[in-house]
Design a protein around this motif. Sequence first.
Motif, PDB file in Angstrom:
ATOM      1  N   GLU A 155       1.547   2.194  -6.536  1.00  0.00           N
ATOM      2  CA  GLU A 155       0.610   2.410  -5.443  1.00  0.00           C
ATOM      3  C   GLU A 155      -0.112   1.153  -4.990  1.00  0.00           C
ATOM      4  O   GLU A 155      -0.467   1.025  -3.826  1.00  0.00           O
ATOM      5  N   TYR A 156      -0.356   0.221  -5.915  1.00  0.00           N
ATOM      6  CA  TYR A 156      -1.259  -0.882  -5.599  1.00  0.00           C
ATOM      7  C   TYR A 156      -0.665  -2.238  -5.905  1.00  0.00           C
ATOM      8  O   TYR A 156       0.101  -2.408  -6.846  1.00  0.00           O
ATOM      9  N   LYS A 157      -1.073  -3.199  -5.066  1.00  0.00           N
ATOM     10  CA  LYS A 157      -0.722  -4.590  -5.329  1.00  0.00           C
ATOM     11  C   LYS A 157      -1.839  -5.234  -6.141  1.00  0.00           C
ATOM     12  O   LYS A 157      -2.813  -4.598  -6.526  1.00  0.00           O
ATOM     13  N   GLY A 176      -0.136  -0.439  -0.962  1.00  0.00           N
ATOM     14  CA  GLY A 176      -0.563  -1.468  -1.893  1.00  0.00           C
ATOM     15  C   GLY A 176      -2.043  -1.792  -1.838  1.00  0.00           C
ATOM     16  O   GLY A 176      -2.578  -2.400  -2.769  1.00  0.00           O
ATOM     17  N   ALA A 177      -2.701  -1.400  -0.773  1.00  0.00           N
ATOM     18  CA  ALA A 177      -4.135  -1.673  -0.657  1.00  0.00           C
ATOM     19  C   ALA A 177      -4.927  -0.491  -1.209  1.00  0.00           C
ATOM     20  O   ALA A 177      -4.407   0.607  -1.358  1.00  0.00           O
ATOM     21  N   MET A 178      -6.198  -0.722  -1.442  1.00  0.00           N
ATOM     22  CA  MET A 178      -7.070   0.315  -1.996  1.00  0.00           C
ATOM     23  C   MET A 178      -7.820   0.979  -0.849  1.00  0.00           C
ATOM     24  O   MET A 178      -8.489   0.304  -0.068  1.00  0.00           O
ATOM     25  N   THR A 237     -11.311   5.497  -2.790  1.00  0.00           N
ATOM     26  CA  THR A 237     -10.495   5.756  -3.977  1.00  0.00           C
ATOM     27  C   THR A 237     -11.169   5.289  -5.254  1.00  0.00           C
ATOM     28  O   THR A 237     -11.108   5.967  -6.294  1.00  0.00           O
ATOM     29  N   TYR A 281      -2.341   6.790   0.007  1.00  0.00           N
ATOM     30  CA  TYR A 281      -1.442   5.653  -0.188  1.00  0.00           C
ATOM     31  C   TYR A 281      -1.569   4.719   1.000  1.00  0.00           C
ATOM     32  O   TYR A 281      -1.425   5.148   2.143  1.00  0.00           O
ATOM     33  N   ARG A 282      -1.843   3.441   0.701  1.00  0.00           N
ATOM     34  CA  ARG A 282      -2.038   2.461   1.763  1.00  0.00           C
ATOM     35  C   ARG A 282      -1.155   1.238   1.539  1.00  0.00           C
ATOM     36  O   ARG A 282      -1.578   0.108   1.758  1.00  0.00           O
ATOM     37  N   ALA A 304      -5.790  -4.752  -5.597  1.00  0.00           N
ATOM     38  CA  ALA A 304      -6.212  -3.376  -5.827  1.00  0.00           C
ATOM     39  C   ALA A 304      -6.099  -3.008  -7.301  1.00  0.00           C
ATOM     40  O   ALA A 304      -6.948  -2.276  -7.832  1.00  0.00           O
ATOM     41  N   ILE A 305      -5.092  -3.517  -7.971  1.00  0.00           N
ATOM     42  CA  ILE A 305      -4.963  -3.266  -9.410  1.00  0.00           C
ATOM     43  C   ILE A 305      -6.184  -3.819 -10.132  1.00  0.00           C
ATOM     44  O   ILE A 305      -6.793  -3.157 -10.978  1.00  0.00           O
TER      45      ILE A 305
END
Lengths: 389, 368
Positions: free
Chosen positions: A217-219, A183-185, A189, A180-181, A222-223
């Motif tokens: 998890e992602y913004k 929102g970033a990838m 991953t 987990y970052r 990243a989505i």
Amino acid sequence: MRITNVEPFVCTGGLREFGFLKVTTDEGIVGWAETYDWHTSASLWAALRVIGRSLVDQDPLRIELMNERLWYRGRPGVPERMKVVAALDIALWDIKAKWLGVPVHTLLGGKLRDRIPLYWSHFATYRAIWPDVIGAEPTSTYADWAAGARDVVAQGYRVLKTNLVQEPAAPGGRPRLAEYRDGAMAPRTIDEAVTWIGTIRDVVGPGIGISLDVQFEYKLAAIVELARALEPFDLYWLEVESFDAGALRAAADRTTTRLCHGESLIRREQFRPFLQEHATDVVMLETLANGISEARRIAELAEVYETTVSPHNWMSPLGTLINAHLCAVLPNAEILEIDIDDVPWKHDLLTAPLEIEDGQLLVPDRPGWGADIVEEVVAAHALPASRLA
Amino acid sequence: MTRGRRVAAVTALALRTPEQVSAGDDTARLLLQVEAEDGQRGMGVGPRTDPSAWLAALRLIETLVVGEDATEMGRIDERITRAASDGLDVPLMQAARGALGTALHDLTGHLLGVAAYDLLGGRFHESVPAIQTLPALGPDTDARSTLDAAGTALDAGFRRFRLVIDRSFLLVDRAQMASAIDSVAAVRRFIGDGQFLVAVRGSMDVSAVIAFARGLERRGVDGLQIEGLGRDGVRALRRAVRLSIAIGPVPTLARLLPYLETHATDRVMIDDASVGPAAARQQADLAYHFEHMVIHDGGDVAIGLLVALHLAVAMPATELVGISPAAWQEAAEVLDQPVRFDAGAMRPPDGPGLGASVRSDRLERLNG
């Protein structure tokens, strides 16, 4: 008929806590609801006790009146308050239906369907990350995990949903979820996701739906990156969470992967912007946090915007029954989630078992939800003192 | 399925006044009756149409409904929606769906022993303020009949009024529009200071509506109900006047949504008898979600008044229930239970289903 008592119950539920609400009447009819909170059930339990007292001596048949008064009498707009209203709403529908000797779906306009298609949720996730919770043997490779998909298909499920589980980083290590970052990838991953989904696809072939749930998890960036990377596998859906309808619409515009969204939203007010933007292909709605009355309205609003719904269903078998009645009456109900891998005693909670055939849930025709909670089972799995208010 | 809940028959009925019968007048109120295997019945209201067309529509419905569980109203509605209706026009089939929906709610209420409002969420309001619809004013109508009706309604205790203006009154020239506005003002003076809405029936040019609305604003009218303007027309009207604007009746949710999204309107009028209880509930819910209040209306039919009352008492969104003199009179003459009216507010009769039925001696079966 008058309400005489409102009593919440909580217990452990493996990876989450189960909360239930029992509403008793002076005619001996008892209505059951399941509440919704993953890890702070004790606070919701306390709120239900306090607010539930105001319902004693009230008419349980006036469900709409209860909903409006409780929502606007306090501070409306607070999601926790809606969870209280939702639980009471659900219990009152059970009472009304039992009083009339009919299943709840009859009071919602009657069944459109007798069977609800199910998807196998958290496929491989528990086996990979928390095998001890579900009583499974530990395994640690994508191949091991994907092999279980053969059982899923053999049991008649046409769709499964998984998470970003990853093999151990080093020999002897433990499987884990994607880093987990905020929102970033994380760099590896995407590669791991492609490997994992690809492995499942190799096992099940093209005709079985594969969904991936990444929640909050992602913004946006990243989505999009993840959705595009998985386009070759033709996901059934990529499930994401967001409070920004514009951002989700932007993501939807940049990928052909189908998006599902909404389990964190409360009431139509929160869903409408996403529907107006047509930001999601499928609305996931949390019935236990919204109540049957509002969940039905959310689904009807989605239908006006030509969007299907799929209820979130991560709690006990009572929640599954509640969602079954809802899905039975909604023209735009697409599919319902179910956890087959779970704490082994989960099904002991109900006085009558769920009936699943060929990956489909049979809609019960017994009065109310079709089953009640066995209080002794709840008591046998009490929360530890540290989890109580 | 509990024994006895299967639909056994769907029947087309006509309701004629004694005067119509004695005069050989074929004009009749068309109704639909659904009967369950255990003999219980429910009734719905048909449109104003040729009886042979109504009969044809119901024959199609009968093939789709007989044998089905009457309480599975959603499933029945879906069957009808999907069925081919070759030779039958869309508005007629929509009207038939609405009538069937009302009849099934009535019947399901009887089968379960509950009032229809209990199938719609339970009783929210104890009673609902009533707004009396006054006879339509047009260039060829006598305003005195409108004032007479208003006087009768005032004597009966009504304090809220809605005046229908036929669009033909506004289309010809400014002089005729000025005459229409003066007629409205005369009604306003006559009824006193109670709530007063004006409804413009039929589609028309937005500039004419705006001119008319501006005239009404200066005459103490509280609100305007519009049926035939498009969304952009309503937006233009909103920019031009400060009056409350009600939209409706609108036949479907999808057509209602664009108006609500503009927030150029603030009320919705729903023709409950035409769309049926399920669709009316959805329209009311959607309207309330967009912070509109709702006027439930059952047209000029006693059964329509009943279904409007049940919806009105069940829905939080309800502001008013509309009633016409014809429906009020018909209710008094043909229903076996009274509609209660007290201090300007109405409530449905107690009892299962719609709470009242049409006296059997007033009904005739339609045969092809």
